[in-house]
Design an enzyme around this catalytic site. Structure first.
Site, PDB file in Angstrom:
ATOM      1  N   ASP A  38     -12.561 -20.011 -14.643  1.00 32.94           N
ATOM      2  CA  ASP A  38     -13.131 -20.166 -15.801  1.00 32.94           C
ATOM      3  C   ASP A  38     -13.519 -21.930 -15.967  1.00 32.94           C
ATOM      4  OD1 ASP A  38     -13.546 -19.444 -18.868  1.00 32.94           O
ATOM      5  OD2 ASP A  38     -12.756 -21.338 -18.963  1.00 32.94           O
ATOM      6  N   GLU A  40     -15.009 -25.444 -17.966  1.00 37.81           N
ATOM      7  CA  GLU A  40     -15.533 -26.003 -19.447  1.00 37.81           C
ATOM      8  C   GLU A  40     -16.577 -26.994 -19.109  1.00 37.81           C
ATOM      9  OE1 GLU A  40     -14.318 -24.716 -22.238  1.00 37.81           O
ATOM     10  OE2 GLU A  40     -12.919 -23.606 -21.184  1.00 37.81           O
ATOM     11  N   ASP A 148     -20.451 -18.797 -16.166  1.00 35.86           N
ATOM     12  CA  ASP A 148     -19.852 -19.841 -15.086  1.00 35.86           C
ATOM     13  C   ASP A 148     -20.591 -20.043 -14.063  1.00 35.86           C
ATOM     14  OD1 ASP A 148     -16.993 -20.469 -16.682  1.00 35.86           O
ATOM     15  OD2 ASP A 148     -17.718 -18.481 -17.289  1.00 35.86           O
ATOM     16  N   HIS A 205     -10.397 -22.088 -24.913  1.00 31.52           N
ATOM     17  CA  HIS A 205     -11.254 -23.213 -24.445  1.00 31.52           C
ATOM     18  C   HIS A 205     -10.622 -24.496 -23.438  1.00 31.52           C
ATOM     19  CE1 HIS A 205     -14.570 -21.179 -26.745  1.00 31.52           C
ATOM     20  NE2 HIS A 205     -13.752 -21.549 -28.107  1.00 31.52           N
ATOM     21  N   ASP A 210      -7.874 -20.166 -20.357  1.00 25.55           N
ATOM     22  CA  ASP A 210      -8.767 -19.160 -20.539  1.00 25.55           C
ATOM     23  C   ASP A 210      -8.629 -18.120 -19.043  1.00 25.55           C
ATOM     24  OD1 ASP A 210      -9.788 -19.593 -23.039  1.00 25.55           O
ATOM     25  OD2 ASP A 210     -11.529 -20.711 -22.328  1.00 25.55           O
TER      26      ASP A 210
END
Length: 236
Positions: A38, A40, A148, A205, A210
């Protein structure tokens, strides 16, 4: 009289019929390990900015399907260069601070660090990617949606002319398999967890949280009969 016969005569034993040749939902899986990933990335409020996203947190956990357990984790904060100052919206959403990304590494360095981490996992767990050899332990990347690896990492590497390993070119989109198996669209990762009786642990988040929760969801889906498979394949 045999001990078993005595027990049955006295009512201390009962015969249970065991269904034979019922395959384990875990043994049916193609994969032994999952690398649940994951990211960000930089983001802005609506109409605030239309710049492309840059990764600011790169997080992956190694999940053992048979053990139903996270074995290892990688987390790295990444310094954005195109728009180095985070928006208030981004910090509020992700919890990532300006100080953390300023102390981070460029995305190219992050990929090198991740590759070194992955090499250590190869040595320890002896898994392979995309192998036809049934005797080898199989591993695949897992994401929640195609964003992603299909959009974020691919486009950033292309813009910055950074080489990207082929291991990132195939993955399992767990959201796609979720909608296919349960025939419903969940309200995000937290909604999907809730619908199968799990609770989101940690902060939404946060890339690492996550990734962990996506791994837990994968484990629950497997236990309910979902057969994991590669859902997306791209070229560099």
């Amino acid at each position: 009289m045999a001990t078993r016969e005595q027990a049955m005569k006295l009512g201390c034993s009962e015969v249970l019929e065991v269904e034979k040749n019922v395959p384990s939902k875990y043994s049916e899986q193609i994969f032994n390990f999952l690398l649940v990933l994951d990211f960000e990335a930089t983001c802005w409020n609506k109409n605030e900015c239309s710049a492309p996203s840059e990764i600011i947190e790169f997080s992956v956990v190694l999940y053992d399907i048979k053990l139903c357990k996270i074995l290892n984790q990688f987390q790295q904060y990444v310094m954005p260069f195109e728009y180095p100052k985070l928006s208030n919206f981004c910090t509020s959403l992700t919890g990532i601070t300006q100080k953390q990304v300023d102390a981070g590494v460029p995305i190219g360095t992050c990929l090198l660090l991740f590759n070194n981490w992955l090499k250590d996992l190869y040595k320890k767990h002896k898994f392979v990617f995309d192998s036809k050899d049934a005797d080898k332990k199989q591993c695949a990347f897992v994401t929640w949606s195609d964003w992603d690896l299909g959009i974020c990492l691919r486009k950033e590497c292309k813009r910055k002319n950074i080489p990207k390993s082929d291991v990132f070119n195939k993955w399992i989109d767990l959201r796609a398999l979720y909608m296919e198996f349960y025939n419903r669209r969940p309200k995000g990762l937290e909604g999907a967890l809730s619908e199968v009786g799990l609770k989101f642990v940690g902060k939404q988040h946060s890339g690492l949280d996550d990734a962990k929760n996506t791994a837990y969801l994968a484990g629950r889906m497997i236990s309910e009969g979902v057969e994991l498979r590669i859902t997306k394949s791209i070229s560099n």
